[in-house]
Design an enzyme around this catalytic site. Structure first.
Site, mmCIF file in Angstrom:
data_model
loop_
_atom_site.group_PDB
_atom_site.id
_atom_site.type_symbol
_atom_site.label_atom_id
_atom_site.label_comp_id
_atom_site.label_asym_id
_atom_site.label_seq_id
_atom_site.Cartn_x
_atom_site.Cartn_y
_atom_site.Cartn_z
ATOM 1 N N ASN A 151 0.726 -1.227 0.022
ATOM 2 C CA ASN A 151 0.066 -0.009 -0.030
ATOM 3 C C ASN A 151 0.950 1.154 -0.053
ATOM 4 O OD1 ASN A 151 0.243 -1.337 2.572
ATOM 5 N ND2 ASN A 151 -0.457 0.444 3.611
ATOM 6 N N SER A 199 -10.997 -4.896 -0.395
ATOM 7 C CA SER A 199 -11.937 -3.917 0.175
ATOM 8 C C SER A 199 -12.362 -2.862 -0.739
ATOM 9 C CB SER A 199 -10.856 -3.071 1.216
ATOM 10 O OG SER A 199 -11.813 -1.937 1.618
ATOM 11 N N HIS A 201 -13.426 0.273 -0.796
ATOM 12 C CA HIS A 201 -13.143 1.585 -1.054
ATOM 13 C C HIS A 201 -11.903 1.808 -1.685
ATOM 14 C CE1 HIS A 201 -10.309 2.478 2.482
ATOM 15 N NE2 HIS A 201 -10.846 1.388 2.830
ATOM 16 N N THR A 237 -26.652 -8.700 10.154
ATOM 17 C CA THR A 237 -27.573 -8.183 8.870
ATOM 18 C C THR A 237 -26.245 -7.728 7.988
ATOM 19 O OG1 THR A 237 -29.256 -7.870 10.475
ATOM 20 C CG2 THR A 237 -29.619 -7.054 8.163
ATOM 21 N N CYS A 324 -2.809 5.420 7.997
ATOM 22 C CA CYS A 324 -2.984 5.033 9.018
ATOM 23 C C CYS A 324 -1.605 5.263 10.195
ATOM 24 C CB CYS A 324 -2.919 3.451 9.199
ATOM 25 S SG CYS A 324 -3.832 2.858 7.801
HETATM 26 C C1 LIG Z 1 -6.616 -0.197 3.236
HETATM 27 C C2 LIG Z 1 -5.934 -1.553 3.329
HETATM 28 C C3 LIG Z 1 -6.357 -2.388 4.225
HETATM 29 C C4 LIG Z 1 -7.456 -1.916 5.317
HETATM 30 O O1 LIG Z 1 -8.707 -2.031 4.520
HETATM 31 P P1 LIG Z 1 -10.243 -1.339 5.327
HETATM 32 O O2 LIG Z 1 -11.176 -1.630 4.171
HETATM 33 O O3 LIG Z 1 -9.712 0.257 5.267
HETATM 34 O O4 LIG Z 1 -10.234 -1.992 6.495
HETATM 35 C C5 LIG Z 1 -5.608 -3.487 4.269
HETATM 36 N N1 LIG Z 1 -4.673 -3.694 3.844
HETATM 37 C C6 LIG Z 1 -4.165 -3.041 2.447
HETATM 38 C C7 LIG Z 1 -2.876 -3.526 1.847
HETATM 39 C C8 LIG Z 1 -4.770 -1.871 2.616
HETATM 40 O O5 LIG Z 1 -4.253 -0.947 1.537
#
Ligand SMILES: *Cc1c(COP(=O)(O)O)cnc(C)c1O
Length: 395
Positions: A151, A199, A201, A237, A324
């Site tokens: 990331n 994920s 988003h 749910t 983070c």
């Molecule tokens: C953003 C991210 C996560 C966390 O995902 P969330 O949906 O925000 O909990 C975990 N691993 C990596 C590599 C990420 O970039």
């Protein structure tokens, strides 16, 4: 000019994903567990979303478990392997030093419970080899968990080869594919992936929605008890609106994956070439084997934080390390893992692009960053010491 270049932290939702969510608020609002016809209509939408996500990974619908996001999926996958492993006396886990904290902190917790954790070093280029994974696996290894793409520096691991090694050794293989999903082609069968986290988003879907792929035959363990949802493995749910948004966004991303990668690679390479002209700068991670939209650079003698604030004043939204860890003054554990010295790791800048960015925006970044770096260096005591030769340049 306004430039959003922080897509690795999160993306803007696509119109299509928003549109896919709306009927779940207004029309399919019933509980998918309800037996009446509106409930069953919601259940059908839920199934379609599961099937769509499964198809895009070459998995089966029943191998997809919806979660609240990537962090939850990571936690559930790792704890599952740990619980199953412990039953057979296997308490060793192999991972890397540059995983997301959702993985690293879960491993830390297991270490306190008596598990042995091997965190492999990644090389200067941010990539490890399948041989290194193979060498780290022991008789009592219950899990290998290695992220698909990082990331912070965007480097991509040889997931297919690692999958083959794990399969041969009979060890479960989980990959945190949160940065890769929707950006790089994934085939869980071909790549021999047992568990995979994604994920929404991170690919223009909503926040608070994610999925865990868990190969059939693996007895997934619950983090959340209480109901029969998700085949009894994740109670609560279902967040149907977000799940529909995620399925739409993932389908769109997978359909356009080659086109987007080509477009983004051109922007990324231009950005890297432009910013590399800044003296005493370095690109972090392999130049080619990285996410199409990821640029991560260090500029000697400056603090990442100040750079970000000044870029923000110029309309450029970027990041230093991961969202983070910002707010703490510790340098990024990822940059330290690829061997950067502390003082250099402090001056990092991550620009993560999406299909919404343009070449004009890239040119704007290229013309803005050098001015700010120079401005900051002119007031930096470290830079002064470097130019006077009192300390030596590292990059
Ligand atoms: C953003 C991210 C996560 C966390 O995902 P969330 O949906 O925000 O909990 C975990 N691993 C990596 C590599 C990420 O970039």
């Amino acid at each position: 000019m306004f430039v959003y270049a922080d897509n690795a932290a999160t993306t803007k939702m696509s119109k299509a994903a928003i549109n896919a969510m709306m009927p779940a608020f207004e029309e399919y609002y019933a509980n998918p567990s309800s037996l009446h016809s509106t409930g069953q209509a919601a259940a059908e939408k839920l199934f379609n979303a599961r099937q769509s996500i499964a198809q895009n990974l070459n998995a089966e619908a029943r191998e997809i478990y919806f979660t609240s996001g990537g962090s939850e999926a990571d936690n559930q996958a790792i704890l599952t392997a740990a619980i199953l492993g412990k039953r057979k006396g296997k308490t060793h886990i192999v991972s890397t030093a540059f995983e997301h904290h959702a993985v690293l902190h879960t491993l830390k917790k297991l270490e306190k419970e008596g598990f042995e954790i091997t965190l492999l070093d990644v090389h200067e280029n941010g990539i490890l080899t399948a041989d290194e994974v193979q060498d780290a696996i022991r008789e009592n290894t219950c899990l290998v968990t290695i992220m698909f793409a990082n990331n912070e520096i965007g480097t991509i691991q040889p997931i297919s080869e690692i999958g083959t090694v794990c399969k041969e050794k009979g060890v479960l293989f989980h990959t945190d594919a949160v940065q890769a999903a929707g950006h790089i082609k994934i085939d869980v069968k071909k790549m021999n992936i047992d568990m995979l986290s994604l994920s929404a988003h991170k690919f223009h879907g909503p926040k608070g929605a994610g999925a865990l792929y868990c190969r059939k035959g693996i007895l997934l363990q619950n983090l959340i008890e209480g109901g029969a949802q998700e085949r009894g493995k994740r109670a609560g749910t279902e967040n149907l609106p977000a799940i529909l948004g995620m399925a739409q966004a993932f389908d769109d991303a997978c359909r356009d994956i080659d086109k987007n990668a080509e477009y983004l690679t051109a922007l990324r390479n231009r950005l890297i070439d432009g910013l590399s002209k800044i003296p005493h700068s370095v690109l972090n991670g392999d130049k080619n084997n990285r996410l199409p939209g990821n640029v991560n650079m260090c500029f000697e003698g400056i603090e990442g934080e100040s750079l970000l604030l000044l870029l923000d004043m110029k309309g450029i939204q970027a990041s230093s390390g991961s969202a983070c860890t910002s707010g703490s003054l510790d340098p990024s554990h990822v940059l330290l893992a690829i061997g950067l010295p502390h003082e250099v790791a402090h001056g990092s800048l991550r620009l993560s692009l999406s299909e919404e960015n343009t070449m004009d925006e890239v040119e704007y970044i290229i013309s803005t960053v050098p001015e700010i770096v120079e401005y900051l260096r002119n007031m930096s005591p470290v830079w002064e010491a470097l130019t006077k030769g009192e300390i030596e340049h590292v990059i």
